[in-house]
Design a protein around this motif. Structure first.
Motif, PDB file in Angstrom:
ATOM      1  N   THR A  25      -1.279  11.625  -9.102  1.00 50.33           N
ATOM      2  CA  THR A  25      -2.205  11.261  -8.029  1.00 50.33           C
ATOM      3  C   THR A  25      -2.086  12.231  -6.860  1.00 50.33           C
ATOM      4  O   THR A  25      -3.104  12.637  -6.269  1.00 50.33           O
ATOM      5  CB  THR A  25      -1.929   9.827  -7.561  1.00 50.33           C
ATOM      6  OG1 THR A  25      -2.064   8.932  -8.674  1.00 50.33           O
ATOM      7  CG2 THR A  25      -2.907   9.406  -6.475  1.00 50.33           C
ATOM      8  N   MET A  93      -7.652   8.044  -1.481  1.00 49.96           N
ATOM      9  CA  MET A  93      -6.625   8.762  -2.222  1.00 49.96           C
ATOM     10  C   MET A  93      -5.339   8.857  -1.412  1.00 49.96           C
ATOM     11  O   MET A  93      -4.231   8.789  -1.972  1.00 49.96           O
ATOM     12  CB  MET A  93      -7.126  10.149  -2.616  1.00 49.96           C
ATOM     13  CG  MET A  93      -8.190  10.146  -3.698  1.00 49.96           C
ATOM     14  SD  MET A  93      -7.630   9.438  -5.279  1.00 49.96           S
ATOM     15  CE  MET A  93      -6.482  10.701  -5.822  1.00 49.96           C
ATOM     16  N   SER A 142      -7.169   4.528  -5.918  1.00 52.16           N
ATOM     17  CA  SER A 142      -7.477   5.857  -6.465  1.00 52.16           C
ATOM     18  C   SER A 142      -8.629   5.823  -7.458  1.00 52.16           C
ATOM     19  O   SER A 142      -9.369   6.807  -7.596  1.00 52.16           O
ATOM     20  CB  SER A 142      -6.231   6.446  -7.136  1.00 52.16           C
ATOM     21  OG  SER A 142      -5.821   5.649  -8.230  1.00 52.16           O
ATOM     22  N   THR A 187      -3.847   7.339 -12.497  1.00 53.15           N
ATOM     23  CA  THR A 187      -4.242   5.962 -12.232  1.00 53.15           C
ATOM     24  C   THR A 187      -3.919   5.060 -13.417  1.00 53.15           C
ATOM     25  O   THR A 187      -3.427   3.936 -13.245  1.00 53.15           O
ATOM     26  CB  THR A 187      -5.746   5.903 -11.928  1.00 53.15           C
ATOM     27  OG1 THR A 187      -6.024   6.678 -10.752  1.00 53.15           O
ATOM     28  CG2 THR A 187      -6.205   4.482 -11.702  1.00 53.15           C
TER      29      THR A 187
END
Length: 241
Positions: A25, A93, A142, A187
């Motif tokens: 991420t 994010m 996300s 994710t």
């Protein structure tokens, strides 16, 4: 003191998945290859390819930069030209990165307590469930910008960049870049991590454990019945003395 190591093997295995998911991420947040634009007939974009990320839009240009370097324009959250999927991605994010970090830290704390033993088993259960909730919230944060930008690429949405970006308002075509792919994998790993931690249950014998009637020094029993072996030892001790 309760030792719960035998009950947390799945969570111990899911902990590295959460760390890898959080790392991916973070990588996705910084990559510029979210949306790959194919541009034709431009006097500036010599390679014919431009990369649009959450924070920058870049392309190779010998006219604007030295060979081997990218020419980039920063995408501001407050800019009127930024589409909603990119503006939302800049916020969500970052929240996903923070939430994933907290989930991993909480997961380490929960697994450590389970493997080294604690006095309060309720605290361990809450730590596991809190870790799972944080992981799922980070994954949800996300997934929204990732899927939103994925849909924008599929429908070939345009972006009205300012003139100093030197990019046309619409590409000839565009396709999904590696940034979205990396983010989706991260994710998915965080979802698995969160579900496994949310599914943690204390062993059944912890719930059934009660004291045997007979005073302060009575031993523990997992069934609530009298411990006959302990009573026979006690009678033998009285007979010898």
């Amino acid at each position: 003191m309760a030792y719960l190591a035998h009950s947390a093997h799945a969570q111990m295995g899911a902990l590295p998945l959460g760390c890898v998911g959080w790392t991916l991420t973070c990588m996705s947040l910084g990559l510029i290859q979210w949306r790959v634009w194919l541009v034709e007939g431009s006097q500036v974009v010599h390679s014919g390819v431009a990369w649009v990320g959450l924070w920058r839009a870049c392309f190779h240009s010998y006219a604007l930069s030295n060979p081997g370097f990218l020419h980039c324009g920063s995408i501001s959250l407050l800019g009127n030209y930024a589409p909603p999927e990119i503006a939302a991605g800049q916020v969500l994010m970052v929240l996903a990165v923070v939430g994933g970090l907290l989930a991993n830290a909480s997961g380490v704390y929960a697994v450590r307590n389970a493997y080294f033993g604690v006095e309060r088993t309720l605290l361990v259960r809450r730590a596991f469930h809190g870790t799972g909730a944080l992981g799922l919230l980070a994954a949800a944060a996300s997934s929204v910008p990732l899927l939103w930008n994925l849909g924008s690429v599929v429908t070939n949405q345009t972006i009205s960049f300012p003139p100093d970006f030197r990019l046309p308002p619409a590409p000839r075509s565009q396709y999904v870049g590696g940034g979205i792919g990396v983010g989706l994998v991260g994710t998915a790993l965080m979802v698995v991590h969160g579900i496994v931690f949310c599914c943690y249950r204390l062993p059944a014998e912890i719930h059934r454990r009660v004291r045997v009637p007979g005073g302060q020094g009575a031993p523990w029993s997992t069934t609530g019945k009298e411990n006959l072996a302990f009573e026979s030892d006690e009678h033998m001790h009285d007979w010898l003395h």
